[in-house]
Write a protein that holds these residues in place. Structure first.
Motif, PDB file in Angstrom:
ATOM      1  N   GLU A  11       0.849  -1.185   0.000  1.00 28.75           N
ATOM      2  CA  GLU A  11       0.000   0.000   0.000  1.00 28.75           C
ATOM      3  C   GLU A  11       0.885   1.235   0.000  1.00 28.75           C
ATOM      4  O   GLU A  11       1.869   1.289   0.720  1.00 28.75           O
ATOM      5  N   VAL A  12       0.497   2.205  -0.787  1.00 25.88           N
ATOM      6  CA  VAL A  12       1.243   3.455  -0.850  1.00 25.88           C
ATOM      7  C   VAL A  12       0.715   4.374   0.233  1.00 25.88           C
ATOM      8  O   VAL A  12      -0.493   4.557   0.374  1.00 25.88           O
ATOM      9  N   ASP A  13       1.610   4.954   1.006  1.00 24.80           N
ATOM     10  CA  ASP A  13       1.234   5.839   2.100  1.00 24.80           C
ATOM     11  C   ASP A  13       1.166   7.271   1.578  1.00 24.80           C
ATOM     12  O   ASP A  13       2.172   7.865   1.232  1.00 24.80           O
ATOM     13  N   ASP A  14      -0.054   7.833   1.523  1.00 28.66           N
ATOM     14  CA  ASP A  14      -0.246   9.193   1.026  1.00 28.66           C
ATOM     15  C   ASP A  14      -0.276  10.217   2.154  1.00 28.66           C
ATOM     16  O   ASP A  14      -0.616  11.370   1.927  1.00 28.66           O
ATOM     17  N   GLU A  15       0.081   9.826   3.376  1.00 26.09           N
ATOM     18  CA  GLU A  15       0.022  10.748   4.511  1.00 26.09           C
ATOM     19  C   GLU A  15       0.923  11.957   4.306  1.00 26.09           C
ATOM     20  O   GLU A  15       0.582  13.057   4.699  1.00 26.09           O
ATOM     21  N   ASP A  16       2.089  11.767   3.680  1.00 27.11           N
ATOM     22  CA  ASP A  16       2.996  12.889   3.467  1.00 27.11           C
ATOM     23  C   ASP A  16       2.328  13.975   2.632  1.00 27.11           C
ATOM     24  O   ASP A  16       2.447  15.156   2.921  1.00 27.11           O
TER      25      ASP A  16
END
Length: 77
Positions: free
Chosen positions: A53-58
């Motif tokens: 899963e790609v973390d888009d939090e940034d």
């Protein structure tokens, strides 16, 4: 494993993230950017890949920070 174009995968043995360009019955065509900006494309057997899963939090944090800065700037002005 059910992969579809756009999914992000990595080799089970490690390495960098790759994007699935084509999904086939027993392999996936993956693309990724090398360290020097070169684009690579390779067909890999599904047995060596795992989905991540790609973390888009940034990106979300950057948007939140921008909004706070704008609010602070309007208070000063």
């Amino acid at each position: 494993m059910n992969l579809k174009p756009g999914d992000v995968v990595i080799l089970k043995s490690g390495g960098q993230a790759m994007t699935v360009a084509e999904a086939r019955a027993d392999e996936a065509v993956c693309v990724w950017m090398g360290e020097e900006g070169d684009l690579f494309r390779e067909s890999l057997p599904l047995a060596v890949l795992e989905a991540i899963e790609v973390d888009d939090e940034d990106d979300e944090e950057d948007e939140d920070d921008d909004g706070e800065d704008d609010a602070e700037a309007s208070k000063v002005a």
